[in-house]
Design a protein around this motif. Structure first.
Motif, mmCIF file in Angstrom:
data_model
loop_
_atom_site.group_PDB
_atom_site.id
_atom_site.type_symbol
_atom_site.label_atom_id
_atom_site.label_comp_id
_atom_site.label_asym_id
_atom_site.label_seq_id
_atom_site.Cartn_x
_atom_site.Cartn_y
_atom_site.Cartn_z
ATOM 1 N N GLY A 62 0.819 -1.201 0.000
ATOM 2 C CA GLY A 62 0.000 0.000 0.000
ATOM 3 C C GLY A 62 0.848 1.243 0.000
ATOM 4 N N ARG A 63 0.243 2.372 -0.316
ATOM 5 C CA ARG A 63 0.981 3.636 -0.335
ATOM 6 C C ARG A 63 1.262 4.148 1.070
ATOM 7 N N ARG A 64 0.418 3.762 2.018
ATOM 8 C CA ARG A 64 0.598 4.179 3.414
ATOM 9 C C ARG A 64 0.649 2.941 4.299
ATOM 10 N N PRO A 65 1.241 3.066 5.499
ATOM 11 C CA PRO A 65 1.315 1.904 6.396
ATOM 12 C C PRO A 65 -0.038 1.290 6.710
ATOM 13 N N GLN A 66 -1.043 2.144 6.948
ATOM 14 C CA GLN A 66 -2.360 1.625 7.289
ATOM 15 C C GLN A 66 -2.951 0.809 6.141
ATOM 16 N N GLU A 67 -2.761 1.265 4.907
ATOM 17 C CA GLU A 67 -3.265 0.536 3.746
ATOM 18 C C GLU A 67 -2.567 -0.820 3.605
ATOM 19 N N ALA A 68 -1.257 -0.814 3.774
ATOM 20 C CA ALA A 68 -0.494 -2.062 3.666
ATOM 21 C C ALA A 68 -0.883 -3.031 4.775
ATOM 22 N N HIS A 69 -1.129 -2.494 5.973
ATOM 23 C CA HIS A 69 -1.532 -3.343 7.098
ATOM 24 C C HIS A 69 -2.888 -3.984 6.838
ATOM 25 N N ARG A 70 -3.848 -3.207 6.336
ATOM 26 C CA ARG A 70 -5.164 -3.759 6.012
ATOM 27 C C ARG A 70 -5.062 -4.842 4.944
ATOM 28 N N GLU A 71 -4.252 -4.597 3.918
ATOM 29 C CA GLU A 71 -4.091 -5.596 2.869
ATOM 30 C C GLU A 71 -3.420 -6.846 3.413
ATOM 31 N N TRP A 72 -2.465 -6.675 4.337
ATOM 32 C CA TRP A 72 -1.807 -7.839 4.940
ATOM 33 C C TRP A 72 -2.818 -8.679 5.701
ATOM 34 N N LYS A 73 -3.714 -8.039 6.455
ATOM 35 C CA LYS A 73 -4.715 -8.793 7.211
ATOM 36 C C LYS A 73 -5.625 -9.584 6.268
ATOM 37 N N ARG A 74 -5.991 -8.980 5.142
ATOM 38 C CA ARG A 74 -6.817 -9.706 4.169
ATOM 39 C C ARG A 74 -6.065 -10.906 3.600
ATOM 40 N N GLN A 75 -4.776 -10.688 3.291
ATOM 41 C CA GLN A 75 -3.968 -11.782 2.752
ATOM 42 C C GLN A 75 -3.841 -12.912 3.779
ATOM 43 N N PHE A 76 -3.595 -12.544 5.035
ATOM 44 C CA PHE A 76 -3.475 -13.555 6.082
ATOM 45 C C PHE A 76 -4.788 -14.301 6.254
ATOM 46 N N HIS A 77 -5.883 -13.567 6.325
ATOM 47 C CA HIS A 77 -7.204 -14.171 6.519
ATOM 48 C C HIS A 77 -7.527 -15.155 5.407
ATOM 49 N N ALA A 78 -7.307 -14.741 4.159
ATOM 50 C CA ALA A 78 -7.602 -15.603 3.017
ATOM 51 C C ALA A 78 -6.719 -16.847 3.024
ATOM 52 N N THR A 79 -5.439 -16.671 3.365
ATOM 53 C CA THR A 79 -4.513 -17.809 3.401
ATOM 54 C C THR A 79 -4.885 -18.772 4.513
ATOM 55 N N PHE A 80 -5.176 -18.239 5.703
ATOM 56 C CA PHE A 80 -5.549 -19.095 6.836
ATOM 57 C C PHE A 80 -6.787 -19.913 6.511
ATOM 58 N N GLN A 81 -7.835 -19.257 6.002
ATOM 59 C CA GLN A 81 -9.082 -19.957 5.733
ATOM 60 C C GLN A 81 -8.915 -21.012 4.644
ATOM 61 N N ARG A 82 -8.091 -20.729 3.650
ATOM 62 C CA ARG A 82 -7.868 -21.698 2.582
ATOM 63 C C ARG A 82 -7.161 -22.937 3.104
ATOM 64 N N LEU A 83 -6.144 -22.747 3.934
ATOM 65 C CA LEU A 83 -5.370 -23.875 4.436
ATOM 66 C C LEU A 83 -6.053 -24.581 5.602
ATOM 67 N N PHE A 84 -6.870 -23.853 6.363
ATOM 68 C CA PHE A 84 -7.523 -24.424 7.544
ATOM 69 C C PHE A 84 -8.426 -25.598 7.181
ATOM 70 N N VAL A 85 -9.081 -25.521 6.027
ATOM 71 C CA VAL A 85 -10.021 -26.577 5.631
ATOM 72 C C VAL A 85 -9.348 -27.693 4.840
#
Length: 240
Positions: free
Chosen positions: A88-111
């Motif tokens: 992201g262009r700002r830390p907050q944007e990059a942090h939000r995108e990281w949380k989405r990436q983590f969430h999507a990865t966790f849910q995909r692998l969890f099942v």
């Protein structure tokens, strides 16, 4: 290298790296480019929407500016591989995108089962299990059940229901959709209910609809109902 960490012989202009929420761009001193900066955040949980991941111990995340002309940067967390990266262009944007990436990865692998994972997936999941209390996450997941019932006490508003298996249960308007407050005694209904995984008490009701008396006996389940388990396996409810 997965993380950009300042060399030990360089020091920051301030006593410590700025808190993530108060990012102002802390420049490195020394021979490193002055366009390169970093912020830090310590996390004990990861929150993405309604989902909370509890960490086994606090983890540190870093936002680092890229060296190109994009003006943005990357957010990474120590202990997790680079595929889980927020930009992201700002830390907050990059942090939000990281949380989405983590969430999507966790849910995909969890099942997934171990034999379904490729080597890269297995390495990522091992890193996630090391960081996240997966057992707690699993235990916190509500039981989602489909139930048919009838309001059996409503004075002046619905207070208790009788389910199709004959059990009775006290209900609270705060945990029900708004429409439920208008139901009178004797009104049959169908609902998708989130119950506590241990106590089986109602946590919330996701969906509710009126049905006719005849529908109680002849209701045909559609794709939505077929995708949700019934409450047949649950123990009898009580009035608590």
């Amino acid at each position: 290298m997965a993380f950009a960490v300042p060399p030990p012989d360089y020091h920051l202009a301030r006593p410590a790296v700025d808190a993530f929420g108060g990012y102002h761009g802390v420049k490195y001193r020394g021979a490193l480019p002055t366009t390169f900066d970093v912020t830090r955040q310590v996390m004990s949980t990861i929150q993405c929407g309604k989902t909370t991941y509890h960490l086994r111990q606090p983890a540190q995340g870093y936002f680092t500016r890229t060296t190109d002309d994009s003006g943005g940067g990357e957010f990474l967390v120590e202990g997790l591989p680079r595929p889980i990266t927020g930009t992201g262009r700002r830390p907050q944007e990059a942090h939000r995108e990281w949380k989405r990436q983590f969430h999507a990865t966790f849910q995909r692998l969890f099942v997934m089962r171990p034999f379904e994972m490729e080597d890269a997936d297995r390495r990522v999941w091992t890193a996630i299990e090391t960081m996240v209390d997966v057992e707690r996450y699993r235990a916190d997941q509500p039981l989602i059940v489909r139930q048919i019932g009838m309001v059996c006490r409503a004075r002046p508003y619905p207070l208790a229901v009788k389910w199709e298996d004959g059990t009775k249960e006290r209900v609270y308007l705060e945990r029900m959709p708004g429409e439920f407050a208008t139901y009178k005694a004797g009104q049959p209904f169908e609902a998708v209910i989130h119950r506590h995984p241990v106590t089986h008490k109602i946590m919330s009701v996701e969906y509710i609809k009126r049905i006719s008396q005849m529908a109680i006996k002849t209701t045909e389940s559609d794709d939505l109902w077929n995708s949700v388990p019934t409450s047949a396996a649950l123990p009898d409810a009580d009035w608590d």
